[in-house]
Each structure stands twice: as structure tokens, then as C-alpha cells.
Design a protein around this motif. Sequence first.
Motif, PDB file in Angstrom:
ATOM      1  N   GLU A 286      -1.795  18.256  -6.960  1.00 35.10           N
ATOM      2  CA  GLU A 286      -1.435  19.769  -7.564  1.00 35.10           C
ATOM      3  C   GLU A 286      -1.697  19.900  -8.934  1.00 35.10           C
ATOM      4  N   TYR A 287      -2.608  21.008  -9.243  1.00 34.36           N
ATOM      5  CA  TYR A 287      -2.819  21.284 -10.757  1.00 34.36           C
ATOM      6  C   TYR A 287      -2.255  22.359 -11.015  1.00 34.36           C
ATOM      7  N   LYS A 288      -1.875  22.768 -12.096  1.00 35.16           N
ATOM      8  CA  LYS A 288      -1.182  23.935 -12.854  1.00 35.16           C
ATOM      9  C   LYS A 288      -2.261  25.167 -12.536  1.00 35.16           C
ATOM     10  N   ASP A 289      -1.678  26.059 -12.103  1.00 33.90           N
ATOM     11  CA  ASP A 289      -2.250  27.525 -11.682  1.00 33.90           C
ATOM     12  C   ASP A 289      -1.411  28.470 -12.289  1.00 33.90           C
ATOM     13  N   SER A 290      -1.431  29.336 -13.564  1.00 29.39           N
ATOM     14  CA  SER A 290      -0.670  30.413 -13.963  1.00 29.39           C
ATOM     15  C   SER A 290      -0.563  31.445 -12.928  1.00 29.39           C
ATOM     16  N   SER A 291      -1.599  31.622 -12.325  1.00 30.23           N
ATOM     17  CA  SER A 291      -1.651  32.984 -11.517  1.00 30.23           C
ATOM     18  C   SER A 291      -0.561  32.774 -10.491  1.00 30.23           C
ATOM     19  N   ARG A 292      -0.410  31.609  -9.982  1.00 32.71           N
ATOM     20  CA  ARG A 292       0.555  31.058  -8.817  1.00 32.71           C
ATOM     21  C   ARG A 292       1.953  30.853  -9.409  1.00 32.71           C
ATOM     22  N   THR A 293       2.164  30.511 -10.670  1.00 37.10           N
ATOM     23  CA  THR A 293       3.540  30.336 -11.207  1.00 37.10           C
ATOM     24  C   THR A 293       4.214  31.615 -11.753  1.00 37.10           C
ATOM     25  N   LYS A 294       3.408  32.585 -12.036  1.00 36.69           N
ATOM     26  CA  LYS A 294       3.936  33.852 -12.461  1.00 36.69           C
ATOM     27  C   LYS A 294       4.030  35.012 -11.348  1.00 36.69           C
ATOM     28  N   ASN A 295       3.779  34.447 -10.470  1.00 37.48           N
ATOM     29  CA  ASN A 295       3.544  35.470  -9.157  1.00 37.48           C
ATOM     30  C   ASN A 295       5.156  35.341  -8.662  1.00 37.48           C
ATOM     31  N   PRO A 296       5.748  36.534  -8.439  1.00 35.69           N
ATOM     32  CA  PRO A 296       7.379  36.262  -8.006  1.00 35.69           C
ATOM     33  C   PRO A 296       7.426  36.041  -6.643  1.00 35.69           C
ATOM     34  N   ARG A 297       6.440  36.233  -5.864  1.00 36.26           N
ATOM     35  CA  ARG A 297       6.558  35.843  -4.406  1.00 36.26           C
ATOM     36  C   ARG A 297       6.446  34.521  -4.159  1.00 36.26           C
TER      37      ARG A 297
ATOM     38  N   LYS B 210       7.848  31.561  -6.015  1.00 34.41           N
ATOM     39  CA  LYS B 210       8.663  31.244  -6.948  1.00 34.41           C
ATOM     40  C   LYS B 210       8.653  29.644  -6.967  1.00 34.41           C
ATOM     41  N   SER B 211       8.496  28.887  -5.805  1.00 38.16           N
ATOM     42  CA  SER B 211       8.473  27.376  -5.576  1.00 38.16           C
ATOM     43  C   SER B 211       7.160  26.778  -6.237  1.00 38.16           C
ATOM     44  N   LYS B 212       6.235  27.771  -6.333  1.00 35.08           N
ATOM     45  CA  LYS B 212       4.787  27.009  -6.537  1.00 35.08           C
ATOM     46  C   LYS B 212       4.660  26.456  -7.988  1.00 35.08           C
ATOM     47  N   GLN B 213       4.233  25.395  -8.033  1.00 37.43           N
ATOM     48  CA  GLN B 213       3.815  25.034  -9.615  1.00 37.43           C
ATOM     49  C   GLN B 213       2.340  25.075  -9.950  1.00 37.43           C
ATOM     50  N   GLY B 214       1.617  25.138  -9.070  1.00 43.67           N
ATOM     51  CA  GLY B 214       0.011  25.196  -9.051  1.00 43.67           C
ATOM     52  C   GLY B 214      -0.519  25.394  -7.940  1.00 43.67           C
ATOM     53  N   ILE B 215      -1.648  24.835  -7.823  1.00 37.88           N
ATOM     54  CA  ILE B 215      -2.282  24.790  -6.416  1.00 37.88           C
ATOM     55  C   ILE B 215      -2.767  23.487  -5.966  1.00 37.88           C
ATOM     56  N   VAL B 216      -2.686  23.111  -4.815  1.00 39.93           N
ATOM     57  CA  VAL B 216      -2.918  21.739  -4.149  1.00 39.93           C
ATOM     58  C   VAL B 216      -4.422  21.537  -3.742  1.00 39.93           C
ATOM     59  N   LEU B 217      -5.223  20.659  -4.338  1.00 36.16           N
ATOM     60  CA  LEU B 217      -6.653  20.534  -4.179  1.00 36.16           C
ATOM     61  C   LEU B 217      -6.819  19.149  -3.675  1.00 36.16           C
ATOM     62  N   THR B 218      -7.697  19.194  -2.607  1.00 33.45           N
ATOM     63  CA  THR B 218      -8.163  17.933  -2.053  1.00 33.45           C
ATOM     64  C   THR B 218      -9.420  17.735  -2.233  1.00 33.45           C
TER      65      THR B 218
ATOM     66  N   LYS C 232       0.874  -1.354  -0.248  1.00 32.10           N
ATOM     67  CA  LYS C 232      -0.310  -0.050   0.070  1.00 32.10           C
ATOM     68  C   LYS C 232       0.877   1.403   0.111  1.00 32.10           C
ATOM     69  N   SER C 233       2.072   1.189   0.307  1.00 34.41           N
ATOM     70  CA  SER C 233       3.218   2.201   0.121  1.00 34.41           C
ATOM     71  C   SER C 233       3.586   2.639  -1.059  1.00 34.41           C
ATOM     72  N   VAL C 234       3.342   3.845  -1.429  1.00 40.75           N
ATOM     73  CA  VAL C 234       3.834   4.513  -2.777  1.00 40.75           C
ATOM     74  C   VAL C 234       4.374   5.735  -2.573  1.00 40.75           C
ATOM     75  N   ILE C 235       5.219   6.209  -3.696  1.00 41.71           N
ATOM     76  CA  ILE C 235       5.959   7.534  -3.643  1.00 41.71           C
ATOM     77  C   ILE C 235       5.470   7.956  -5.202  1.00 41.71           C
ATOM     78  N   VAL C 236       4.722   9.118  -4.932  1.00 40.67           N
ATOM     79  CA  VAL C 236       4.095   9.511  -6.316  1.00 40.67           C
ATOM     80  C   VAL C 236       4.349  11.056  -6.428  1.00 40.67           C
ATOM     81  N   PRO C 237       4.561  11.823  -7.311  1.00 39.71           N
ATOM     82  CA  PRO C 237       4.760  13.007  -7.635  1.00 39.71           C
ATOM     83  C   PRO C 237       3.296  13.587  -7.523  1.00 39.71           C
ATOM     84  N   ILE C 238       3.262  14.748  -6.591  1.00 40.31           N
ATOM     85  CA  ILE C 238       2.050  15.434  -6.390  1.00 40.31           C
ATOM     86  C   ILE C 238       1.160  15.985  -7.625  1.00 40.31           C
ATOM     87  N   GLN C 239       1.859  16.139  -8.675  1.00 36.21           N
ATOM     88  CA  GLN C 239       1.241  16.390  -9.913  1.00 36.21           C
ATOM     89  C   GLN C 239       0.545  14.981 -10.447  1.00 36.21           C
TER      90      GLN C 239
END
Length: 112
Positions: free
Chosen positions: A65-76, A78-86, A46-53
Motif C-alpha cells: 500500500e502506497y500513500k495516496d493523498s487523493s484517497r486519504t482526503k476523500n470523506p467517502r 475514511k479507512s483508506k490510507q492509500g492505494i494498494v499496488l501489485t 516462510k510465514s510472515v505477518i507484515v503491515p501492508i505499508q
Amino acid sequence: MKTGGFPIRYADDLAVFTKTQEEAEKAKEVIINFLKPRGLEINEGKSVIVPIQKGTDFLGFHIREYKDSSRTKNPRMKSKQGIVLTKPTTKAVENFRHKVKGIFKQYAKTSA
């Protein structure tokens, strides 16, 4: 846990989110080493290692984690790739609908 990740635990289920694959593997080793002297072990099946994407199901929820250009373009952010949704998994939603349907059937002929 000094692996750079953060754990989420519920009963005997555990999810650990880290920034890198290496940190995830290190966290798994830390957990294995913690459990071993206590006579416990992780379930490798049952143990898996998967990328959050890609996302993962955990306790009836899908975490991704879903792509979200409003977060990836924000200079504050920098490490964000998108938004994590549950979101609830399809199976969890169906189980909920089934339970509600049963309740309505059970009380359909009662008077107010």
C-alpha cells in the motif's frame, strides 16, 4: 473465514490480508487449526505477518500500500490510507527478460 480478512490461495501458497495485526494472528491460528487434523502444517520459516505499508512478495509479485493523498482526503474513503499496488518483483522481471532473450537467440538465424 470469520477473521475479517480475505485469503488468496494458489496451490500450496496462501496470503491473508486483514485490517489489524490481531486479525492476522487470529487468521494464522485458524489456518493452523484447519491444517492440523489433515496432517498438514504451515512453514513457519516462510510465514510472515507484515503491515501492508511495508509490502510483501507473493508468487512473483510485490503487494504494497502506497500513500495516496487523493484517497486519504476523500470523506467517502475514511479507512483508506492509500492505494494498494501489485507489481512484478525485480526477480520475476529479470526471469521474464532472460526467457525472452533465450527465445530470440534460439530463433535469430531462422528465415521467415
